[in-house]
Design a protein around this motif. Structure first.
Motif, PDB file in Angstrom:
ATOM      1  N   LEU A 189       0.837  -1.204   0.000  1.00  0.00           N
ATOM      2  CA  LEU A 189       0.000   0.000   0.000  1.00  0.00           C
ATOM      3  C   LEU A 189       0.869   1.250   0.000  1.00  0.00           C
ATOM      4  O   LEU A 189       0.589   2.219  -0.707  1.00  0.00           O
ATOM      5  N   GLN A 224      -5.930  11.524  -4.891  1.00  0.00           N
ATOM      6  CA  GLN A 224      -7.044  10.908  -4.160  1.00  0.00           C
ATOM      7  C   GLN A 224      -6.800   9.415  -3.961  1.00  0.00           C
ATOM      8  O   GLN A 224      -7.007   8.892  -2.864  1.00  0.00           O
ATOM      9  N   ALA A 225      -6.348   8.739  -5.025  1.00  0.00           N
ATOM     10  CA  ALA A 225      -6.059   7.303  -4.884  1.00  0.00           C
ATOM     11  C   ALA A 225      -4.900   7.095  -3.912  1.00  0.00           C
ATOM     12  O   ALA A 225      -4.932   6.189  -3.075  1.00  0.00           O
ATOM     13  N   LEU A 228      -6.041   7.452  -0.332  1.00  0.00           N
ATOM     14  CA  LEU A 228      -6.756   6.248   0.100  1.00  0.00           C
ATOM     15  C   LEU A 228      -5.752   5.181   0.540  1.00  0.00           C
ATOM     16  O   LEU A 228      -5.878   4.590   1.622  1.00  0.00           O
ATOM     17  N   PHE A 229      -4.728   4.969  -0.288  1.00  0.00           N
ATOM     18  CA  PHE A 229      -3.713   3.966   0.043  1.00  0.00           C
ATOM     19  C   PHE A 229      -2.931   4.360   1.294  1.00  0.00           C
ATOM     20  O   PHE A 229      -2.609   3.516   2.122  1.00  0.00           O
ATOM     21  N   LEU A 232      -5.004   3.815   4.377  1.00  0.00           N
ATOM     22  CA  LEU A 232      -5.064   2.363   4.591  1.00  0.00           C
ATOM     23  C   LEU A 232      -3.736   1.837   5.129  1.00  0.00           C
ATOM     24  O   LEU A 232      -3.713   0.991   6.024  1.00  0.00           O
ATOM     25  N   VAL A 235      -3.571   2.766   8.822  1.00  0.00           N
ATOM     26  CA  VAL A 235      -4.485   1.988   9.678  1.00  0.00           C
ATOM     27  C   VAL A 235      -4.011   0.536   9.793  1.00  0.00           C
ATOM     28  O   VAL A 235      -3.968  -0.026  10.895  1.00  0.00           O
ATOM     29  N   PHE A 340      -1.109  -3.939  -6.284  1.00  0.00           N
ATOM     30  CA  PHE A 340      -1.734  -2.834  -5.557  1.00  0.00           C
ATOM     31  C   PHE A 340      -1.517  -1.511  -6.279  1.00  0.00           C
ATOM     32  O   PHE A 340      -2.398  -0.645  -6.291  1.00  0.00           O
ATOM     33  N   LEU A 343      -3.952  -1.375  -9.052  1.00  0.00           N
ATOM     34  CA  LEU A 343      -5.275  -1.102  -8.492  1.00  0.00           C
ATOM     35  C   LEU A 343      -5.423   0.384  -8.174  1.00  0.00           C
ATOM     36  O   LEU A 343      -6.465   0.990  -8.450  1.00  0.00           O
ATOM     37  N   ILE A 347      -8.134   3.010  -9.683  1.00  0.00           N
ATOM     38  CA  ILE A 347      -9.001   3.886  -8.888  1.00  0.00           C
ATOM     39  C   ILE A 347      -8.811   5.339  -9.338  1.00  0.00           C
ATOM     40  O   ILE A 347      -9.780   6.074  -9.552  1.00  0.00           O
ATOM     41  N   VAL A 351     -11.591   7.981 -10.797  1.00  0.00           N
ATOM     42  CA  VAL A 351     -11.807   9.319 -10.234  1.00  0.00           C
ATOM     43  C   VAL A 351     -11.684  10.365 -11.339  1.00  0.00           C
ATOM     44  O   VAL A 351     -12.496  11.284 -11.446  1.00  0.00           O
ATOM     45  N   ILE A 354     -14.733  10.258 -13.709  1.00  0.00           N
ATOM     46  CA  ILE A 354     -15.916  10.854 -13.091  1.00  0.00           C
ATOM     47  C   ILE A 354     -15.774  12.374 -13.054  1.00  0.00           C
ATOM     48  O   ILE A 354     -16.720  13.114 -13.341  1.00  0.00           O
ATOM     49  N   LEU A 357     -16.475  13.786 -16.468  1.00  0.00           N
ATOM     50  CA  LEU A 357     -17.914  13.796 -16.729  1.00  0.00           C
ATOM     51  C   LEU A 357     -18.572  14.963 -15.994  1.00  0.00           C
ATOM     52  O   LEU A 357     -19.442  15.644 -16.536  1.00  0.00           O
ATOM     53  N   ALA A 358     -18.104  15.200 -14.758  1.00  0.00           N
ATOM     54  CA  ALA A 358     -18.683  16.274 -13.947  1.00  0.00           C
ATOM     55  C   ALA A 358     -18.415  17.629 -14.587  1.00  0.00           C
ATOM     56  O   ALA A 358     -19.267  18.523 -14.538  1.00  0.00           O
TER      57      ALA A 358
ATOM     58  N   TYR B  53     -14.937   3.244  -0.661  1.00  0.00           N
ATOM     59  CA  TYR B  53     -14.507   4.162  -1.711  1.00  0.00           C
ATOM     60  C   TYR B  53     -15.294   3.912  -2.997  1.00  0.00           C
ATOM     61  O   TYR B  53     -15.723   4.842  -3.673  1.00  0.00           O
ATOM     62  N   LEU B  57     -17.715   6.483  -5.121  1.00  0.00           N
ATOM     63  CA  LEU B  57     -17.566   6.763  -6.555  1.00  0.00           C
ATOM     64  C   LEU B  57     -18.871   6.463  -7.290  1.00  0.00           C
ATOM     65  O   LEU B  57     -19.302   7.233  -8.160  1.00  0.00           O
ATOM     66  N   ARG B  60     -21.341   9.239  -6.761  1.00  0.00           N
ATOM     67  CA  ARG B  60     -21.019  10.435  -7.553  1.00  0.00           C
ATOM     68  C   ARG B  60     -21.439  10.221  -9.001  1.00  0.00           C
ATOM     69  O   ARG B  60     -21.971  11.133  -9.653  1.00  0.00           O
ATOM     70  N   LEU B  61     -21.193   9.022  -9.500  1.00  0.00           N
ATOM     71  CA  LEU B  61     -21.538   8.713 -10.884  1.00  0.00           C
ATOM     72  C   LEU B  61     -23.049   8.728 -11.069  1.00  0.00           C
ATOM     73  O   LEU B  61     -23.564   9.260 -12.071  1.00  0.00           O
ATOM     74  N   LEU B  64     -24.265  12.233 -11.337  1.00  0.00           N
ATOM     75  CA  LEU B  64     -23.930  12.801 -12.647  1.00  0.00           C
ATOM     76  C   LEU B  64     -24.893  12.285 -13.708  1.00  0.00           C
ATOM     77  O   LEU B  64     -25.350  13.044 -14.564  1.00  0.00           O
TER      78      LEU B  64
END
Lengths: 361, 71
Positions: A189, A224-225, A228-229, A232, A235, A340, A343, A347, A351, A354, A357-358, B53, B57, B60-61, B64
């Motif tokens: 990670l 952002q990814a 997250l890692f 993790l 933790v 990992f 992966l 992710i 992001v 998305i 698209l936003a 997570y 996502l 959010r999708l 949209l």
């Protein structure tokens, strides 16, 4: 890098997914299977009593782990080792069950060298499963009536014909025991996070050079990814530490610096959220990003090496070598790092898509 | 001085680790069976976080998609 970015409609795919994503799936399935199923070497988990008097016989009750004391054959042997070749062989070893045995020793009344306490390591060998060692298993207290003739006992016993474990096994380490498997889940990670933050910094640099908004979008997706890692990693590290260092947070320099590094990157996200103008946001965050990555290296790799640390790889502790990561573990560890990281890139790409698209809606 | 301090600290820590590793064996679930459940907990944390997570996502999708004009 270009592969991650080019995964848009119209790219070649197998069963609806590009090849590198399938690679992430396959590698991680392999890592979870092998990381869980490959057995551990035998080990010694408990010895009682832990204090013996010199010049006396002692019966040690030994609890093993992954051992076959009862059914593994009669070639069960035990030694107490002072240093180097200075060993005592048990005059009788008796298996109680697969995991318990009692070994009887005569501890000589004189020791080579003079100390207040003599730490003795326990070595157990059996052909079926191989050798296991518990360092400082018992402490010998010097005798009141030393008999110089006992010195000869130290030179008559020898360790010979030890059995190496065969097949694919992971090392048994005291205190760690089965948690050595976390090497395949906790460590990758962090490797992944550093690579993701590195990609992010590279896009931040590209944004500076070319001013392309796409680079800014990629840069923030990787952060952002990576965050997250990183969270993790922190933790899972705390959980691991609770059962090996005995506290979730022991204010170890590695833990502190990792937390600071994550806070710096979290600060970047807060900064982005507080700037209204998108051009200004992109420029500010590209600059901050490069500084954050420049700080990540000393925080994770230099400062923890300068002081004492419990964490392997820092403050004089070795890591990625010896018995903490041997070649049999590398067969799982390196696929885990690649899996990992892929992966994480996956992710980050989601992001990014998305976000794209936003911006259109 | 510092090395001594750390040595003492490490000794206290090691002894507390070995003590606690010896005393509650069998009573502490996570420490039983060679601490394998620590690995299980770590894997569950990773899985749970990835799912949380993914759900975020997904939401959010979905939002949209609602905003996109229907074709």
């Amino acid at each position: 890098l270009a592969i991650v970015r080019s995964d848009e409609p119209g790219q070649p795919k197998r069963f609806g997914l590009s090849a590198w994503k399938w690679a992430a799936v396959v590698l991680l399935l392999y890592v979870f299977a092998a990381g869980w199923l490959v057995p551990l070497n035998p080990g010694i988990t408990r010895v009682a009593p832990d204090r013996v008097t010199a010049g006396d016989t002692v019966e040690l009750t030994v609890e093993g782990y992954n051992t076959l004391f009862q059914s593994g054959g009669a070639d069960l042997r035990a030694w107490l080792r002072l240093t180097g070749d200075t060993v005592l062989q048990a005059y009788s070893v008796e298996a109680k069950d697969e995991r318990m045995l009692s070994a009887r020793f005569y501890v000589p009344s004189v020791f080579p060298g003079r100390q207040e306490r003599y730490p003795l390591s326990l070595i157990i060998d059996q052909g079926a499963r191989g050798i296991s060692v518990l360092p400082n298993a018992v402490f010998a207290v010097p005798s009141d009536q030393p008999n110089p003739a006992d010195m000869a006992r130290w030179t008559t016993d020898h360790i010979g014909h030890l059995h190496k474990p065969s097949g694919w096994v992971f090392p048994f380490r005291n205190i760690l025991a089965e948690t050595i498997r976390n090497t395949y889940f906790h460590v990758p990670l962090w490797f992944g996070m550093i690579l993701l933050f590195g990609l992010s910094a590279w896009h931040a640099y590209r944004y500076y050079r070319r001013g392309d908004r796409e680079d800014d979008a990629w840069s923030v997706s990787y952060i952002q990814a990576g965050l997250l890692f990183g969270v993790l990693g922190l933790v899972t590290g705390m959980l691991w530490a609770k059962y090996t260092w005995n506290a979730y947070w022991s204010w170890d320099v590695k833990q502190n610096m990792a937390a600071i590094a994550l806070l710096i990157y979290a600060g970047l996200m807060v900064l982005r959220g507080s700037v209204e103008d998108s051009l200004q946001r992109a420029r500010l965050s590209a600059g901050y990003n490069l500084f954050a990555f420049a700080l990540l290296i000393p925080l994770l790799f230099i400062i923890p090496r300068l002081t004492d640390s419990l964490h392997p790889g820092n403050g004089g502790n070795p890591a990625l070598g010896g018995e903490d990561l041997d070649n049999r573990m590398r067969l799982v560890f390196y696929p885990a790092v690649i899996g990992f990281t892929l992966l994480g890139a996956w992710i980050a790409q989601l992001v990014y898509r998305i976000g794209k698209l936003a911006r259109r809606t | 001085m510092r090395a001594y301090g750390f040595g003492a600290f490490a000794l206290v820590l090691m002894s507390s680790v070995t003590l606690s590793a010896q005393a509650p064996a069998g009573t502490d679930f996570l420490r039983s069976t060679g601490k394998i459940y620590v690995v299980a907990a770590v894997c569950l944390v990773i899985l749970a976080a990835l799912f949380i997570y993914l759900i975020r996502l997904d939401r959010r999708l979905s939002n949209l998609e609602k905003r996109l004009p229907n074709e």
